[in-house]
Enzyme design. Sequence first.
Site, mmCIF file in Angstrom:
data_model
loop_
_atom_site.group_PDB
_atom_site.id
_atom_site.type_symbol
_atom_site.label_atom_id
_atom_site.label_comp_id
_atom_site.label_asym_id
_atom_site.label_seq_id
_atom_site.Cartn_x
_atom_site.Cartn_y
_atom_site.Cartn_z
ATOM 1 N N GLU A 21 38.057 41.569 28.606
ATOM 2 C CA GLU A 21 37.061 41.987 29.288
ATOM 3 C C GLU A 21 35.592 42.356 28.554
ATOM 4 O OE1 GLU A 21 39.538 44.443 32.418
ATOM 5 O OE2 GLU A 21 40.101 44.917 30.474
ATOM 6 N N LYS A 100 37.240 46.110 40.698
ATOM 7 C CA LYS A 100 37.124 45.053 39.795
ATOM 8 C C LYS A 100 38.119 43.843 40.692
ATOM 9 C CE LYS A 100 38.018 46.067 35.168
ATOM 10 N NZ LYS A 100 38.898 46.320 33.960
#
Length: 122
Positions: A21, A100
């Site tokens: 990420e 997200k």
Amino acid sequence: MDYIHVNEMEFYGYHGVLMEETKIGQRFRATVSLAVDTSKAGKSDDLGKTVNYAEVYAICRSIVEGKPYKLIEAVAEQIADALLKEFKEFVSGVKVLLIKPDPPIPGHYASVSVEITRGQFV
């Protein structure tokens, strides 16, 4: 109370706990709702008497595309704090929904998100 909503802004950031990420990054979507008395702007048709949506977008973009955080809760908190400070003359409360859409965790789901409310938001 009146509300201004800036819906589904999309940004690319590097927030997360997992290494991929923070290296690869990912998309984030943000919706903010601002508690504002819009009557003066509505009666005068004067942008100077309300919140400028372009400035809201720019603030959100600078935070989501800026400094990486581990948690989307922290990103949402930064957005809420910045909007309350920048528009303190007009805004009594703010709600931030941060999504997200593609977190790298196993399973079948549409997205993960956090929603926070700060200030006076009825």
